[in-house]
Design a protein around this motif. Sequence first.
Motif, PDB file in Angstrom:
ATOM      1  N   ASN A 322      -1.311   4.445  -5.883  1.00 13.39           N
ATOM      2  CA  ASN A 322      -0.761   5.791  -6.064  1.00 13.39           C
ATOM      3  C   ASN A 322       0.680   5.848  -5.551  1.00 13.39           C
ATOM      4  O   ASN A 322       0.996   5.280  -4.502  1.00 13.39           O
ATOM      5  N   HIS A 323       1.543   6.525  -6.275  1.00 11.40           N
ATOM      6  CA  HIS A 323       2.945   6.723  -5.892  1.00 11.40           C
ATOM      7  C   HIS A 323       3.693   5.412  -5.650  1.00 11.40           C
ATOM      8  O   HIS A 323       4.652   5.361  -4.868  1.00 11.40           O
ATOM      9  N   GLY A 324       3.259   4.342  -6.292  1.00  6.68           N
ATOM     10  CA  GLY A 324       3.938   3.063  -6.103  1.00  6.68           C
ATOM     11  C   GLY A 324       3.652   2.413  -4.769  1.00  6.68           C
ATOM     12  O   GLY A 324       4.314   1.436  -4.402  1.00  6.68           O
ATOM     13  N   LEU A 325       2.664   2.908  -4.034  1.00  7.30           N
ATOM     14  CA  LEU A 325       2.343   2.415  -2.692  1.00  7.30           C
ATOM     15  C   LEU A 325       0.964   1.769  -2.690  1.00  7.30           C
ATOM     16  O   LEU A 325       0.108   2.118  -3.497  1.00  7.30           O
ATOM     17  N   MET A 326       0.747   0.867  -1.742  1.00  2.00           N
ATOM     18  CA  MET A 326      -0.550   0.201  -1.631  1.00  2.00           C
ATOM     19  C   MET A 326      -1.280   0.543  -0.337  1.00  2.00           C
ATOM     20  O   MET A 326      -2.506   0.475  -0.274  1.00  2.00           O
ATOM     21  N   GLY A 327      -0.555   0.883   0.723  1.00  5.43           N
ATOM     22  CA  GLY A 327      -1.143   1.051   2.042  1.00  5.43           C
ATOM     23  C   GLY A 327      -1.458   2.485   2.409  1.00  5.43           C
ATOM     24  O   GLY A 327      -1.513   3.381   1.562  1.00  5.43           O
ATOM     25  N   LYS A 328      -1.609   2.693   3.727  1.00  5.73           N
ATOM     26  CA  LYS A 328      -1.975   4.010   4.256  1.00  5.73           C
ATOM     27  C   LYS A 328      -0.870   4.597   5.129  1.00  5.73           C
ATOM     28  O   LYS A 328      -1.054   5.639   5.748  1.00  5.73           O
TER      29      LYS A 328
END
Length: 478
Positions: A322-328
């Motif tokens: 989501n949103h080009g992100l993988m982490g938290k």
Amino acid sequence: MKIKVAIGILFVLLFNSCSDSKTKKTEKPNIIFLFADDQCYNTINALGNKEVITPNLDKLAGEGVTFTQAYNMGAWHGAVCVASRTMINSGRFVWNAMTIEKQLKEPEVQSQLWGNLMKEAGYDTYMAGKWHVKAIADSCFETLGTVRGGMPKQTKEGYNRPLSPEDTTWKPYDTAFGGFWEGGKHWSEVLGDEAIGFIDQAKEKENPFFMYIAFNAAHDPRQSPREFVDMYPLENISTPETYMDKYPYEDQIGCGKGLRDERLAPFPRTEYSVKVNRQEYYAIITHLDQQIGRIWDALEKSGKKDNTYIFYTADHGLACGNHGLMGKQNMYEHSMRPPLMVIGPDLPKGEKVDMDVYLQDIMPSSLELAGVEKPAYVEFSSLMDLARQKNNESAYQAIYGCYKNLQRMIKKDGYKLIAYPKANKLLLFDLENDPLEMENLAEKEEYQTKVKELFLELVELQKSMSDSLDLEEVFTAL
């Protein structure tokens, strides 16, 4: 004669007193805390995601109360799970938890932690799985199963993948890569086995029990047996609506190539790599779900279920594309919100509570159930009145979020304001009309009053959180 009568009366009183004490002791409910890792709120079928297969978590949702707006406050470094677990075990808000983290091995401070508070309340305490707190686990719980570190070991093949459909070097069911397979049996299955073993022993005992069962799943490396991966043909996995190949502020918010979590998929992102990561994410969640079902079945067979409360949550969510992100390590809903469910003998079934809460509210909730007066240092609030529908107001006027000194967030009255000090950027989202946070309203003229209002409230909230970051120095125009 009078002496004999007096002795007789005293004996009766003592007997009744002991009998009452014993009754009160056995009347305390058992409490099971089921704790996942990296599980986003929208990864349960019954809660809206029809792509994921979670029959046992669906059952938990149907048997109890789901808190649909549960949040983690954030973290002071990249291991968000450490901050989350330190908060839930100490009862402190995020920056106070960071301060006390340095003292967690001191006996006086350890005595204040969750497991020891439950032990003092008369509970047989049990812990197994991911600990990742600087306190000493066996000084907090009487019985330990297998205690794991922060995450199963990743391999170089697990990063920057997959580059294309032909890139099949790493497979989630290949036991040669170790990770969750280290030791010969998948860690989630070991945890299920050990929890069942403790329940089987506890059914023969008089004391109530408190179980802290912390899965490493669904953290990467997202490994599960092949049968679970095969449940998710890639053509059935959708690309998130919020998909981007690159997040525009990734470096300024600490989510660029220097962050381990973000290196799991290639830069820039591709739809194919995101779909494969989500396929493996759903598969390990379904495998975890199977272990939840086994624990539930063991509890039913033990005869203890009718006097047991179950809490299910994760230490935070996860972007996973989501949103080009993988982490938290970001302030978006997918990364700050885990699932949170409470099941108990006096709770309604299949109900949802939409008030804003923190996942760490589970700790004081368990203290209330155990008949323990909440210590003054515990800053979180019990969920039980909300769960029993005796109250319809959150204990919090607004939800606070942070990541290092790179991100801040406030959520209130359906709006969220995110501040990026290094980028000198503000984001405003109307969560009721834009739940996926796709339209930034912060630069629209008609929302400037809302931006300023939330910014000033965020500054005040920072003070109550012992937050030293001076946002006003950065955003001088506000």
